[in-house]
Design a protein around this motif. Structure first.
Motif, PDB file in Angstrom:
ATOM      1  N   ALA A 163       0.821  -1.200   0.000  1.00 19.92           N
ATOM      2  CA  ALA A 163       0.000   0.000   0.000  1.00 19.92           C
ATOM      3  C   ALA A 163       0.859   1.255   0.000  1.00 19.92           C
ATOM      4  CB  ALA A 163      -0.919   0.001   1.216  1.00 19.92           C
ATOM      5  N   SER A 164       0.506   2.209  -0.857  1.00 19.87           N
ATOM      6  CA  SER A 164       1.254   3.461  -0.942  1.00 19.87           C
ATOM      7  C   SER A 164       1.179   4.250   0.360  1.00 19.87           C
ATOM      8  CB  SER A 164       0.713   4.322  -2.085  1.00 19.87           C
ATOM      9  OG  SER A 164       0.869   3.678  -3.324  1.00 19.87           O
ATOM     10  N   SER A 165       0.002   4.280   0.985  1.00 18.61           N
ATOM     11  CA  SER A 165      -0.148   5.036   2.222  1.00 18.61           C
ATOM     12  C   SER A 165       0.716   4.446   3.332  1.00 18.61           C
ATOM     13  CB  SER A 165      -1.614   5.065   2.654  1.00 18.61           C
ATOM     14  OG  SER A 165      -2.140   3.752   2.750  1.00 18.61           O
ATOM     15  N   ALA A 166       0.728   3.114   3.454  1.00 16.12           N
ATOM     16  CA  ALA A 166       1.562   2.475   4.473  1.00 16.12           C
ATOM     17  C   ALA A 166       3.039   2.701   4.184  1.00 16.12           C
ATOM     18  CB  ALA A 166       1.254   0.979   4.532  1.00 16.12           C
ATOM     19  N   HIS A 167       3.401   2.666   2.917  1.00 14.13           N
ATOM     20  CA  HIS A 167       4.786   2.901   2.519  1.00 14.13           C
ATOM     21  C   HIS A 167       5.223   4.316   2.881  1.00 14.13           C
ATOM     22  CE1 HIS A 167       7.799   3.903  -0.788  1.00 14.13           C
ATOM     23  NE2 HIS A 167       8.389   2.947  -0.110  1.00 14.13           N
ATOM     24  N   THR A 168       4.359   5.295   2.571  1.00 13.51           N
ATOM     25  CA  THR A 168       4.671   6.692   2.889  1.00 13.51           C
ATOM     26  C   THR A 168       4.799   6.899   4.394  1.00 13.51           C
ATOM     27  OG1 THR A 168       3.485   7.429   0.908  1.00 13.51           O
ATOM     28  CG2 THR A 168       3.893   9.077   2.612  1.00 13.51           C
ATOM     29  N   LEU A 169       3.893   6.305   5.160  1.00 14.17           N
ATOM     30  CA  LEU A 169       3.947   6.448   6.617  1.00 14.17           C
ATOM     31  C   LEU A 169       5.194   5.793   7.201  1.00 14.17           C
ATOM     32  CD1 LEU A 169       0.204   5.906   7.550  1.00 14.17           C
ATOM     33  CD2 LEU A 169       1.552   7.968   7.933  1.00 14.17           C
ATOM     34  N   ALA A 170       5.608   4.664   6.620  1.00 15.45           N
ATOM     35  CA  ALA A 170       6.822   4.004   7.105  1.00 15.45           C
ATOM     36  C   ALA A 170       8.036   4.900   6.917  1.00 15.45           C
ATOM     37  CB  ALA A 170       7.014   2.670   6.387  1.00 15.45           C
ATOM     38  N   VAL A 171       8.125   5.540   5.752  1.00 16.41           N
ATOM     39  CA  VAL A 171       9.240   6.458   5.500  1.00 16.41           C
ATOM     40  C   VAL A 171       9.140   7.667   6.428  1.00 16.41           C
ATOM     41  CG1 VAL A 171      10.349   7.936   3.783  1.00 16.41           C
ATOM     42  CG2 VAL A 171       9.441   5.708   3.102  1.00 16.41           C
ATOM     43  N   ALA A 172       7.939   8.229   6.553  1.00 20.59           N
ATOM     44  CA  ALA A 172       7.747   9.432   7.369  1.00 20.59           C
ATOM     45  C   ALA A 172       8.052   9.181   8.839  1.00 20.59           C
ATOM     46  CB  ALA A 172       6.325   9.944   7.208  1.00 20.59           C
ATOM     47  N   ASN A 173       7.871   7.952   9.303  1.00 19.16           N
ATOM     48  CA  ASN A 173       8.134   7.612  10.699  1.00 19.16           C
ATOM     49  C   ASN A 173       9.560   7.146  10.941  1.00 19.16           C
ATOM     50  OD1 ASN A 173       5.707   7.824  12.620  1.00 19.16           O
ATOM     51  ND2 ASN A 173       4.802   6.957  10.762  1.00 19.16           N
ATOM     52  N   GLY A 174      10.410   7.238   9.926  1.00 18.30           N
ATOM     53  CA  GLY A 174      11.817   6.937  10.107  1.00 18.30           C
ATOM     54  C   GLY A 174      12.196   5.490   9.997  1.00 18.30           C
ATOM     55  N   ALA A 175      11.333   4.655   9.384  1.00 24.91           N
ATOM     56  CA  ALA A 175      11.641   3.228   9.258  1.00 24.91           C
ATOM     57  C   ALA A 175      12.797   2.974   8.308  1.00 24.91           C
ATOM     58  CB  ALA A 175      10.409   2.451   8.791  1.00 24.91           C
ATOM     59  N   GLY A 176      13.004   3.855   7.358  1.00 25.98           N
ATOM     60  CA  GLY A 176      14.070   3.669   6.390  1.00 25.98           C
ATOM     61  C   GLY A 176      13.894   4.604   5.213  1.00 25.98           C
ATOM     62  N   ILE A 177      14.733   4.414   4.220  1.00 27.79           N
ATOM     63  CA  ILE A 177      14.677   5.196   2.984  1.00 27.79           C
ATOM     64  C   ILE A 177      13.714   4.510   2.022  1.00 27.79           C
ATOM     65  CG2 ILE A 177      16.002   5.925   0.960  1.00 27.79           C
ATOM     66  CD1 ILE A 177      18.455   6.122   2.811  1.00 27.79           C
ATOM     67  N   GLY A 178      12.822   5.276   1.421  1.00 26.45           N
ATOM     68  CA  GLY A 178      11.869   4.707   0.468  1.00 26.45           C
ATOM     69  C   GLY A 178      11.671   5.603  -0.731  1.00 26.45           C
ATOM     70  N   TRP A 179      11.264   5.018  -1.846  1.00 25.12           N
ATOM     71  CA  TRP A 179      11.051   5.769  -3.087  1.00 25.12           C
ATOM     72  C   TRP A 179       9.629   6.289  -3.133  1.00 25.12           C
ATOM     73  CZ3 TRP A 179      14.909   2.453  -2.493  1.00 25.12           C
ATOM     74  CH2 TRP A 179      16.139   2.727  -3.136  1.00 25.12           C
ATOM     75  N   LEU A 180       9.512   7.607  -3.323  1.00 27.45           N
ATOM     76  CA  LEU A 180       8.212   8.268  -3.377  1.00 27.45           C
ATOM     77  C   LEU A 180       8.168   9.199  -4.585  1.00 27.45           C
ATOM     78  CD1 LEU A 180       7.895   9.285   0.397  1.00 27.45           C
ATOM     79  CD2 LEU A 180       6.669   7.425  -0.751  1.00 27.45           C
ATOM     80  N   PRO A 181       6.969   9.536  -5.059  1.00 31.95           N
ATOM     81  CA  PRO A 181       6.872  10.488  -6.168  1.00 31.95           C
ATOM     82  C   PRO A 181       7.413  11.854  -5.760  1.00 31.95           C
ATOM     83  CG  PRO A 181       4.794   9.329  -5.825  1.00 31.95           C
ATOM     84  CD  PRO A 181       5.654   9.016  -4.652  1.00 31.95           C
TER      85      PRO A 181
END
Length: 350
Positions: free
Chosen positions: A244-262
């Motif tokens: 899920a894009s929303s879960a992916h964005t929240l994971a990055v925003a909460n400092g879980a790691g580096i992620g690719w976003l638009p």
């Protein structure tokens, strides 16, 4: 006098006088199509609303009616026999005709009224289209928008949606396909992650970091980016994988790691750090629909609106050329969209 069933039928298509034919059941032919699409009886059963055994029984009855074997069952799944392949081709034509019949009433309406089914990837749907749907629906108050945000492509030929916005180009020849624009993605990190672990400046430094991946049919960072990554000294750690894009964005925003976003998350006001390390990627954004629906006023209106939502003159981040997020002007009228995430972000730097 000719028999009723022979009237208007070519002589070459007349059944032999000494043979009795039973008309095959269209519903069973449709079930055969679903089995072929799903690859197995078990996968197709819930789609057609029957149990596994009931579905097998229906296909056995169809085979008995037609007098041929339609499917072979092997280790790799269901495959059509040569006779079955011919019948499947004809059934697909029947299905297409059935859908045209269902749409027939819409072609003669001049009123922008009724429901429009729009299928879109979850990220583009929730973060990009939803804020714009409100004003669109206010301008066309008699329209009802059925927005399906998912991570698998909708089949517009089979009326799963009237129009679809997706990141994979459809292969069906009967579809109208329009390139809406491009989705530029790059690695982002939260402030807390950057303060604790720093940020990579070169591709090779990715090995020293923790990544977050989104895995889905439409956008698989693990496969898309993994194929592009050069040989690294060691594999980077993967903290979270999600579809899920929303879960992916929240994971990055909460400092879980580096992620690719638009890249558009930056002008929309997401408090994340774009990372310049040579790992930017570009995905195509496609608009697809059946050519017939272009004649339906309510769907034509929705198509025009969707194209305007990706107009590069207004939204340059959807253009062919990459623009660094810091060079994108904030969208002041929409930069509150990510405030919805604030209650779910705990980006502490301590």
């Amino acid at each position: 006098m000719r028999k009723p069933q022979e009237r208007g039928v070519l002589k070459t298509e007349h059944p032999p006088a000494d043979r009795q034919y039973t008309m095959p059941d269209w519903h069973s032919l449709w079930m055969l199509l679903e089995i072929h699409r799903c690859g197995s009886f078990r996968a197709a059963a819930p789609r057609v609303g029957l149990s596994f055994n009931a579905l097998r029984s229906r296909i056995s009855e169809l085979e008995a009616t037609l007098g041929v074997s339609l499917l072979t069952r092997g280790v790799t799944g269901i495959k059509p026999t040569p006779e079955g392949a011919k019948i499947l081709a004809e059934a697909q034509k029947m299905e297409a005709s059935a859908y045209r019949i269902l749409r027939a009433g819409d072609y003669y309406s001049s009123v922008i009224d009724g429901e429009v089914k729009i299928a879109v990837t979850e990220g583009l749907g929730s973060a990009w289209l939803v804020p714009r749907i409100i004003e669109f629906q206010r301008r066309h108050s008699r329209l009802r928008i059925d927005l399906s945000c998912g991570m698998t492509s909708a089949d517009v030929l089979r009326m799963e949606a009237d129009v679809a916005v997706q990141l994979t180009r459809p292969q069906e020849a009967d579809l109208k396909v329009v390139r809406l624009g491009y989705l530029h993605t790059m690695p982002f990190a939260s402030n807390s992650y950057a303060n604790k672990f720093g940020l990579p400046t070169r591709i090779e430094e990715i090995s020293d970091h923790t990544l977050v991946f989104q895995i889905s049919e439409e956008t698989s960072t693990l496969s898309t980016y993994g194929k592009t990554l050069p040989a690294l000294p060691r594999a980077p750690a993967i903290a979270i994988k999600t579809n899920a894009s929303s879960a992916h964005t929240l994971a990055v925003a909460n400092g879980a790691g580096i992620g690719w976003l638009p890249t558009y998350v930056y002008p929309l006001g997401m408090d994340l750090i774009p990372i310049d390390c040579g790992l930017n990627f570009r995905l195509d954004v496609w608009l697809t629909y059946h050519p017939d629906v272009d004649r339906v006023p309510r769907i034509r209106t929705a198509i025009d609106w969707l194209r305007a939502c990706f107009d590069v003159r207004i939204f340059p981040f959807f253009g062919e050329e990459y623009i660094h997020p810091r060079d994108l002007a904030p969208l002041s009228d929409h930069n509150d969209i990510f405030k919805i995430f604030q209650g779910f972000v705990n980006d502490r730097t301590d």
